[in-house]
Motif scaffolding. Structure first.
Motif, PDB file in Angstrom:
ATOM      1  N   ASP A  13       0.924  -1.117   0.031  1.00  0.00           N
ATOM      2  CA  ASP A  13       0.047  -0.040  -0.165  1.00  0.00           C
ATOM      3  C   ASP A  13       0.869   1.341   0.049  1.00  0.00           C
ATOM      4  N   PRO A  14       0.755   2.068  -1.198  1.00  0.00           N
ATOM      5  CA  PRO A  14       1.735   3.358  -1.100  1.00  0.00           C
ATOM      6  C   PRO A  14       1.376   4.101  -0.062  1.00  0.00           C
ATOM      7  N   LEU A  15       0.278   4.097   0.542  1.00  0.00           N
ATOM      8  CA  LEU A  15       0.115   5.180   1.538  1.00  0.00           C
ATOM      9  C   LEU A  15       0.548   4.725   3.118  1.00  0.00           C
ATOM     10  N   ARG A  16       0.857   3.535   3.064  1.00  0.00           N
ATOM     11  CA  ARG A  16       1.447   3.041   4.280  1.00  0.00           C
ATOM     12  C   ARG A  16       2.825   2.725   4.147  1.00  0.00           C
ATOM     13  N   PHE A  17       3.343   2.447   3.119  1.00  0.00           N
ATOM     14  CA  PHE A  17       4.803   1.892   3.104  1.00  0.00           C
ATOM     15  C   PHE A  17       5.619   3.301   2.253  1.00  0.00           C
ATOM     16  N   MET A  18       6.819   3.331   2.517  1.00  0.00           N
ATOM     17  CA  MET A  18       7.462   4.219   1.576  1.00  0.00           C
ATOM     18  C   MET A  18       8.978   3.963   1.624  1.00  0.00           C
ATOM     19  N   ARG A  19       9.765   4.102   0.682  1.00  0.00           N
ATOM     20  CA  ARG A  19      11.148   3.905   0.602  1.00  0.00           C
ATOM     21  C   ARG A  19      12.052   5.291   1.328  1.00  0.00           C
ATOM     22  N   ILE A  20      12.859   5.090   2.206  1.00  0.00           N
ATOM     23  CA  ILE A  20      13.754   6.048   2.846  1.00  0.00           C
ATOM     24  C   ILE A  20      15.163   5.989   2.319  1.00  0.00           C
ATOM     25  N   HIS A  21      15.544   5.093   1.898  1.00  0.00           N
ATOM     26  CA  HIS A  21      16.872   4.639   1.587  1.00  0.00           C
ATOM     27  C   HIS A  21      16.822   3.290   0.508  1.00  0.00           C
ATOM     28  N   ARG A  22      17.764   3.349  -0.172  1.00  0.00           N
ATOM     29  CA  ARG A  22      17.728   2.039  -1.151  1.00  0.00           C
ATOM     30  C   ARG A  22      17.336   0.892  -0.607  1.00  0.00           C
ATOM     31  N   PRO A  23      18.046   0.342   0.557  1.00  0.00           N
ATOM     32  CA  PRO A  23      17.489  -0.947   1.006  1.00  0.00           C
ATOM     33  C   PRO A  23      16.390  -1.040   2.115  1.00  0.00           C
ATOM     34  N   VAL A  24      15.853   0.250   2.536  1.00  0.00           N
ATOM     35  CA  VAL A  24      15.028   0.449   3.554  1.00  0.00           C
ATOM     36  C   VAL A  24      13.721   1.014   3.100  1.00  0.00           C
ATOM     37  N   ILE A  26       9.757   1.403   4.695  1.00  0.00           N
ATOM     38  CA  ILE A  26       9.281   1.542   6.301  1.00  0.00           C
ATOM     39  C   ILE A  26       7.762   1.858   6.320  1.00  0.00           C
ATOM     40  N   HIS A  27       7.055   1.318   7.459  1.00  0.00           N
ATOM     41  CA  HIS A  27       5.759   1.188   7.150  1.00  0.00           C
ATOM     42  C   HIS A  27       5.354   2.732   8.108  1.00  0.00           C
ATOM     43  N   THR A  28       4.397   3.742   7.496  1.00  0.00           N
ATOM     44  CA  THR A  28       4.429   4.779   8.093  1.00  0.00           C
ATOM     45  C   THR A  28       3.747   4.924   9.371  1.00  0.00           C
ATOM     46  N   GLY A  29       2.891   3.908   9.845  1.00  0.00           N
ATOM     47  CA  GLY A  29       2.343   3.926  10.994  1.00  0.00           C
ATOM     48  C   GLY A  29       3.416   3.358  12.320  1.00  0.00           C
ATOM     49  N   PHE A  30       4.660   3.135  11.865  1.00  0.00           N
ATOM     50  CA  PHE A  30       5.546   2.796  12.715  1.00  0.00           C
ATOM     51  C   PHE A  30       6.454   3.725  12.963  1.00  0.00           C
ATOM     52  N   LEU A  31       6.443   5.119  12.329  1.00  0.00           N
ATOM     53  CA  LEU A  31       7.282   6.225  12.424  1.00  0.00           C
ATOM     54  C   LEU A  31       7.001   6.837  13.584  1.00  0.00           C
ATOM     55  N   ASN A  32       8.073   7.142  14.387  1.00  0.00           N
ATOM     56  CA  ASN A  32       8.096   8.014  15.623  1.00  0.00           C
ATOM     57  C   ASN A  32       8.414   9.478  15.426  1.00  0.00           C
ATOM     58  N   GLU A  33       9.698   9.683  14.841  1.00  0.00           N
ATOM     59  CA  GLU A  33      10.153  11.104  14.660  1.00  0.00           C
ATOM     60  C   GLU A  33      10.934  11.136  13.421  1.00  0.00           C
ATOM     61  N   ILE A  34      11.251  12.230  12.713  1.00  0.00           N
ATOM     62  CA  ILE A  34      12.224  12.632  11.580  1.00  0.00           C
ATOM     63  C   ILE A  34      13.071  13.638  12.371  1.00  0.00           C
ATOM     64  N   ALA A  54      17.998   8.500   6.312  1.00  0.00           N
ATOM     65  CA  ALA A  54      17.130   8.796   5.212  1.00  0.00           C
ATOM     66  C   ALA A  54      17.771   9.154   4.033  1.00  0.00           C
ATOM     67  N   SER A  55      17.773   8.615   2.685  1.00  0.00           N
ATOM     68  CA  SER A  55      18.595   9.281   1.656  1.00  0.00           C
ATOM     69  C   SER A  55      17.795  10.522   1.067  1.00  0.00           C
ATOM     70  N   LYS A  56      18.825  11.291   0.627  1.00  0.00           N
ATOM     71  CA  LYS A  56      18.247  12.625   0.003  1.00  0.00           C
ATOM     72  C   LYS A  56      17.634  12.157  -1.343  1.00  0.00           C
TER      73      LYS A  56
END
Length: 69
Positions: A13-24, A26-34, A54-56
């Protein structure tokens, strides 16, 4: 034949998962802080305390998905 990471990500689901780095991915529901950790580098912390750099190159995508601008 093994499926690529990009192929696996397309099935999630693209609303719940996102790539933050090439091998990573992450499920957005588990994010705490940036956190900005200097010189434009960003660290993402999950609710369990695990952190990832997180990759630029993916920054625009996760800013859009999280509504950060």
């Amino acid at each position: 034949m093994q499926e690529s990471q990009a192929g696996k990500l397309e099935k999630l689901d693209p609303l719940r998962f996102m790539r933050i780095h090439r091998p990573v991915v992450i499920h957005t529901g588990f994010l705490n802080e940036i956190n900005n950790i200097g010189l434009g580098d960003v660290e993402v912390r999950r609710k369990d305390g695990l952190t990832f750099r997180a990759s630029k190159s993916y920054e625009e995508e996760w800013h859009r998905k999280l509504g950060l601008g």
